[in-house]
Design a protein around this motif. Structure first.
Motif, short mmCIF file in Angstrom:
data_model
loop_
_atom_site.label_atom_id
_atom_site.label_comp_id
_atom_site.label_asym_id
_atom_site.label_seq_id
_atom_site.Cartn_x
_atom_site.Cartn_y
_atom_site.Cartn_z
N THR A 73 -6.49 -16.37 -44.11
CA THR A 73 -7.75 -15.92 -45.02
C THR A 73 -8.91 -15.44 -44.05
N ARG A 74 -8.97 -15.89 -43.01
CA ARG A 74 -10.22 -15.63 -42.21
C ARG A 74 -10.17 -14.20 -41.72
N HIS A 75 -8.86 -13.70 -41.27
CA HIS A 75 -8.59 -12.13 -41.01
C HIS A 75 -8.72 -11.31 -42.25
N SER A 82 -15.42 -5.88 -42.49
CA SER A 82 -15.62 -4.62 -41.95
C SER A 82 -15.42 -3.43 -42.78
N ASP A 83 -14.92 -3.24 -43.99
CA ASP A 83 -15.02 -2.54 -44.84
C ASP A 83 -14.62 -2.98 -46.30
N PRO A 84 -16.12 -3.12 -46.87
CA PRO A 84 -15.73 -3.92 -48.32
C PRO A 84 -15.28 -3.08 -49.19
N ASN A 85 -14.87 -1.60 -49.01
CA ASN A 85 -14.07 -0.87 -50.13
C ASN A 85 -12.67 -0.69 -49.62
N ASP A 86 -12.30 -1.35 -48.84
CA ASP A 86 -10.67 -1.67 -48.49
C ASP A 86 -9.85 -2.36 -49.31
N ALA A 87 -9.03 -1.90 -50.10
CA ALA A 87 -8.35 -2.52 -51.21
C ALA A 87 -7.34 -3.41 -50.27
N LEU A 88 -6.81 -3.07 -49.30
CA LEU A 88 -5.56 -3.69 -48.45
C LEU A 88 -6.49 -5.23 -48.26
N GLY A 89 -7.72 -5.31 -47.58
CA GLY A 89 -8.22 -6.52 -47.30
C GLY A 89 -8.27 -7.49 -48.40
N PHE A 90 -8.69 -6.88 -49.69
CA PHE A 90 -8.70 -7.88 -50.65
C PHE A 90 -7.35 -8.25 -51.37
N TYR A 91 -6.43 -7.25 -50.98
CA TYR A 91 -4.83 -7.84 -51.40
C TYR A 91 -4.35 -8.99 -50.39
N ALA A 92 -4.70 -8.70 -49.11
CA ALA A 92 -4.56 -9.81 -47.99
C ALA A 92 -5.19 -10.95 -48.50
N GLY A 110 -7.28 -10.33 -56.10
CA GLY A 110 -6.74 -9.20 -56.46
C GLY A 110 -7.10 -8.15 -57.57
N GLN A 111 -7.87 -8.91 -58.38
CA GLN A 111 -8.43 -7.89 -59.36
C GLN A 111 -9.44 -6.99 -58.66
N THR A 112 -10.23 -7.35 -57.61
CA THR A 112 -10.91 -6.73 -56.82
C THR A 112 -10.06 -5.56 -56.13
N SER A 123 -0.84 -4.99 -56.05
CA SER A 123 -2.09 -5.99 -56.19
C SER A 123 -1.86 -6.40 -57.60
N TYR A 124 -1.20 -5.89 -58.54
CA TYR A 124 -1.14 -6.27 -60.01
C TYR A 124 -0.02 -7.32 -59.68
N ALA A 125 0.96 -7.37 -59.05
CA ALA A 125 1.90 -8.38 -58.82
C ALA A 125 1.22 -9.62 -58.22
N ILE A 126 0.60 -9.57 -57.30
CA ILE A 126 -0.18 -10.71 -56.79
C ILE A 126 -1.10 -11.45 -57.91
N VAL A 127 -1.84 -10.66 -58.71
CA VAL A 127 -2.36 -11.30 -59.77
C VAL A 127 -1.73 -11.95 -60.74
N ALA A 128 -0.74 -11.26 -61.17
CA ALA A 128 0.31 -11.64 -62.07
C ALA A 128 0.90 -13.06 -61.63
N GLY A 129 1.52 -13.19 -60.46
CA GLY A 129 2.01 -14.04 -59.80
C GLY A 129 0.96 -15.40 -59.62
N ALA A 130 -0.39 -15.30 -59.39
CA ALA A 130 -1.29 -16.42 -59.55
C ALA A 130 -1.40 -16.90 -60.81
N GLN A 131 -1.39 -15.98 -61.96
CA GLN A 131 -1.66 -16.28 -63.21
C GLN A 131 -0.43 -17.04 -63.71
#
Length: 425
Positions: A73-75, A82-92, A110-112, A123-131
């Motif tokens: 989570t920290r990473h 470092s980059d608030p517009n990086d989708a991969l960071g929010f996916y991680a 995931g929604q971000t 990203s859709y899969a990670i959100v659906a999995g959490a739901q």
């Protein structure tokens, strides 16, 4: 083509992740971050490598594993900083939060990621999995369908769609969806498990066993399939199969509704005397109602570990149990043996009261064992174990037997609520 050594290392780390060599990938990524501490992509990949490591599975079994997920989570957060517009960071971040059992935070992250990159089906899969884990089955189905619009052959979205359909009671559609995935990827163990669960929850336990066996052949470490196979083998017993239908019904309820049902039953039994005063015709049946509820509750709580004792005689099933499950089944078997001895001794002495008191006491001690061993953390097991020890001595104090019954119910319900909360960290 870039000659930057870090780019070569990152590509190698990406390949290691695809090969599921997570420890090797972590070493490569730490090497990059030692030289470039603010490298967004390296932070994101290291977070995913830490989160996907099989050693942190099953709700972070040890403190070491929990620390590894906290590092993941920290990473992810460093990548986002470092980059608030990086989708991969929010996916991680969503992935690590989901592994930590924090489904609301995983959904939010995931929604971000989806908002930043609406064309990444992962990203859709990670959100659906959490739901799905949050028992928001309709939402999980909708999100998985959105992901499949982006990538109609996305394996995780297809499998989550199948599992959501099954949870919504649409078993036939669930099997059809999972088989469509198997048509594309016949070696997808999760798809085989999804087919198996749909069969199992429709009462088709033999077909479920075959599908679970194939899932475990493809991935012997698949915890989802392992637990399902245990349920499928135990369902060979008609008594357990009937109980399984109740478990399925409860599992399809919203989590808050399921807890409300449990607490509602407890409060009803706790106040049965007041109810009898308000509804006089119930007065002669209060004892029968209380005993009926206690027997039903005891049965649902110890049925699985009791069946696991018999499972150890099954040629395939004996390899499925982990260490804690084997220990639990041993303790349950000992208590059931003591219950049988108590019953025999009471009958020999022609004292049915002694016989039944001994049986009930052993069954309730079995509840304490299950409640304690089901806690996901060591401190949780110590806490529930100490509470159980206090309640266990109550029958030997004059006038405290009724409170022993109520205390037993409170421990079981309380342990389930605490276990659900402690799995998220």
């Amino acid at each position: 083509m870039s000659n930057d050594p870090s780019e070569t290392i990152l590509r190698r780390a990406g390949m290691l992740l695809e090969q599921r060599r997570y420890s090797a990938a972590q070493a490569e990524l730490r090497q990059v971050l030692a030289e470039y501490p603010e490298h967004t992509y390296a932070h994101s990949l290291l977070s995913l490598a830490l989160s996907q490591d099989e050693r942190v599975g099953d709700a972070a079994r040890t403190q070491e594993h929990r620390e590894q997920l906290l590092e993941a989570t920290r990473h992810a957060e460093l990548a986002i900083a470092s980059d608030p517009n990086d989708a991969l960071g929010f996916y991680a971040l969503a992935f690590s939060r989901l592994q930590r059992g924090d489904c609301p935070a995983a959904i939010e992250a995931g929604q971000t990621a989806i908002a930043l990159d609406p064309y990444d089906a992962d990203s859709y899969a990670i959100v659906a999995g959490a739901q799905l884990q949050s028992r928001k089955f309709a939402d999980a189905l909708e999100t998985a369908d959105r992901g499949l619009k982006v990538d109609p052959e996305h394996g995780s979205c297809t499998n989550i769609r199948s599992l959501s359909l099954e949870r919504l009671g649409r078993g036939g559609d669930a099997i059809e969806a999972a088989k469509a995935q198997l048509g594309r990827q016949p070696d997808d163990s999760t798809a085989h498990a999804a087919v198996a669960y749909a069969h199992l929850n429709q009462g088709e336990y033999k077909q479920a066993q075959l599908a679970f066996r194939e899932a475990l052949r493809l991935d012997p470490t698949d915890e989802f399939a392992r637990r399902g196979m245990i349920e499928a083998i135990n369902s060979s017993n008609i008594f357990y199969r009937t109980l399984h239908r109740y478990f399925v019904w409860m599992g399809r309820l919203d989590q808050r509704v399921a807890f409300a049902v449990m607490i509602g039953f407890y409060l009803l039994i706790r106040n049965i005397d007041r109810l009898a005063e308000a509804v006089p015709f119930l007065a002669p049946y209060t004892t029968a109602i209380v005993m009926g509820y206690v027997i039903f509750a005891l049965t649902t709580w110890i049925a699985s570990p009791l069946m696991n004792t018999a499972l150890r005689l099954h040629p395939f099933g004996r390899h499925l149990l982990n260490g804690r499950e084997r220990l639990t089944s041993n303790l349950i078997a000992i208590l059931m043996g003591l219950a049988l001895v108590s019953l025999i001794v009471g009958l020999v002495w022609f004292n049915l009261t002694v016989a039944m008191a001994g049986v009930v006491y052993c069954f309730l001690l079995a509840v304490f064992v299950v409640a304690t061993m089901n806690m996901p953390t060591r401190m949780g097991r110590i806490g529930i174990g100490l509470a159980s020890a206090v309640v266990a001595v109550m029958p030997f104090i004059p006038g405290m037997f009724v409170y022993f019954i109520y205390g037993s119910l409170a421990i079981q319900i309380g342990s389930q609520m605490l276990a659900a909360r402690s799995r998220a960290f």
